[in-house]
Motif scaffolding. Structure first.
Motif, PDB file in Angstrom:
ATOM      1  N   VAL A  91      -5.055 -10.331   1.592  1.00 25.45           N
ATOM      2  CA  VAL A  91      -6.440 -10.566   1.181  1.00 25.45           C
ATOM      3  C   VAL A  91      -7.231  -9.307   1.504  1.00 25.45           C
ATOM      4  O   VAL A  91      -7.246  -8.842   2.643  1.00 25.45           O
ATOM      5  CB  VAL A  91      -7.037 -11.766   1.959  1.00 25.45           C
TER       6      VAL A  91
ATOM      7  N   ALA B 160     -12.806 -14.391   4.669  1.00 23.29           N
ATOM      8  CA  ALA B 160     -11.415 -14.144   4.233  1.00 23.29           C
ATOM      9  C   ALA B 160     -10.566 -15.386   4.485  1.00 23.29           C
ATOM     10  O   ALA B 160      -9.749 -15.778   3.632  1.00 23.29           O
ATOM     11  CB  ALA B 160     -10.836 -12.946   4.975  1.00 23.29           C
TER      12      ALA B 160
ATOM     13  N   ILE C 250     -14.205 -11.980   8.427  1.00 24.80           N
ATOM     14  CA  ILE C 250     -12.929 -12.683   8.630  1.00 24.80           C
ATOM     15  C   ILE C 250     -13.086 -14.161   8.273  1.00 24.80           C
ATOM     16  O   ILE C 250     -12.203 -14.762   7.656  1.00 24.80           O
ATOM     17  CB  ILE C 250     -12.420 -12.500  10.081  1.00 24.80           C
TER      18      ILE C 250
ATOM     19  N   ILE D  60      -4.808  -9.701   6.273  1.00 17.50           N
ATOM     20  CA  ILE D  60      -6.180  -9.417   5.839  1.00 17.50           C
ATOM     21  C   ILE D  60      -6.349  -7.912   5.962  1.00 17.50           C
ATOM     22  O   ILE D  60      -6.136  -7.340   7.037  1.00 17.50           O
ATOM     23  CB  ILE D  60      -7.222 -10.156   6.710  1.00 17.50           C
TER      24      ILE D  60
ATOM     25  N   ILE E 257      -4.382  -8.620  10.828  1.00 16.34           N
ATOM     26  CA  ILE E 257      -5.668  -8.164  10.289  1.00 16.34           C
ATOM     27  C   ILE E 257      -5.730  -6.654  10.480  1.00 16.34           C
ATOM     28  O   ILE E 257      -5.774  -6.170  11.622  1.00 16.34           O
ATOM     29  CB  ILE E 257      -6.849  -8.821  11.049  1.00 16.34           C
TER      30      ILE E 257
END
Ligand SMILES: Nc1nc2c(ncn2[C@@H]2O[C@H](COP(=O)(O)OP(=O)(O)OP(=O)(O)O)[C@@H](O)[C@H]2O)c(=O)[nH]1
Ligand SMILES: [Mg+2]
Length: 212
Positions: free
Chosen positions: A81, A99, A96, A60, A113
């Motif tokens: 992402v 996501a 988050i 992410i 992340i």
């Protein structure tokens, strides 16, 4: 002031929800925080390179506006992402959550992340990740740890990156590592260079990813 406390409380609640959801799916998430340009994306890429044959990985990517980092990660062949935070200087648990809605969680083992680059705001907003990695680099000078203590509390691992430039900068990675050890002894500080791969294995080990 009260509004701020409410925001932090709601963020914590959503972070716990994210954590439960990740655990249920058998996923380990790692929040990668650190200063702008310190090498967060480069280190995530280097770790993916080492781990992708044995773990199913996604990333992410938090960025204020661009998709540059997400595109770099995609070049390693894993899904990225993108989350643009607009004006915000950090990711939060709600971003988050959204996501995660866009990812196929039952086919993943590990999620990196990448938080927005800075050493202040991200510390206050847990995301639901089990581990935290902080990345700083010698090019930011010798006082990054001392000036931003909150960022290092709770970090499982700290990468002191760009050690290939330490001599040119006149900055001691050993001193930065000692600053981390003094501030938060539970953290494992590692000198790294994404230019030549130095220390990447040690960071993987410090995050408990070796056996995955
Ligand atoms: N010499 C050297 N350069 C590095 C190293 N790691 C990263 N870089 C370079 O530093 C620049 C920034 O690296 P990134 O990985 O994009 O840093 P970042 O922390 O993700 O940056 P932001 O997401 O913009 O905050 C790039 O030009 C990298 O090639 C390193 O260990 N040594
Ligand atoms: Mg980046």
């Amino acid at each position: 002031m009260e509004l701020e406390l409410d925001i932090l409380k709601e963020n914590k609640r959503l972070a716990l929800e994210n954590e439960r959801r990740l655990t249920t799916n058998g996923i380990l998430a790692i929040d990668v925080m650190g200063s702008v340009g310190s090498g967060k994306t480069s280190l995530i890429k280097a770790m993916i390179h080492e781990l992708k044959s044995r773990s199913r990985i996604a990333v992410i990517e938090g960025d204020v506006t661009t998709t540059i980092d997400a595109d770099l990660i995609a070049s390693e062949g894993v899904a990225a992402v993108q989350v643009n935070t607009g004006k915000e200087c950090h990711l939060d648990a709600n971003l988050i959550r959204k996501a995660l809605d866009r990812m196929s969680l039952n086919s993943l083992d590990l999620i990196f992340i990448e938080n927005v680059g800075n050493l202040i705001c991200p510390a206050e907003f847990p995301l639901g990740s089990k581990k935290r990695l902080v990345v700083i680099s010698v090019t930011e000078g010798p006082y990054m740890v001392l000036k931003h203590p909150m960022m290092f509390l709770g970090a499982d691992a700290v990468a002191i990156n760009k050690v290939d430039l330490a001599d040119a900068m006149g900055v001691s990675p050993t001193k930065l590592m000692a600053d981390v050890a003094k501030l938060y002894p539970k953290s494992v500080a590692v000198g790294t260079s994404c230019r030549n791969g130095v220390g990447v294995e040690k960071v993987i080990e410090a995050l408990g990813l070796k056996a995955r």
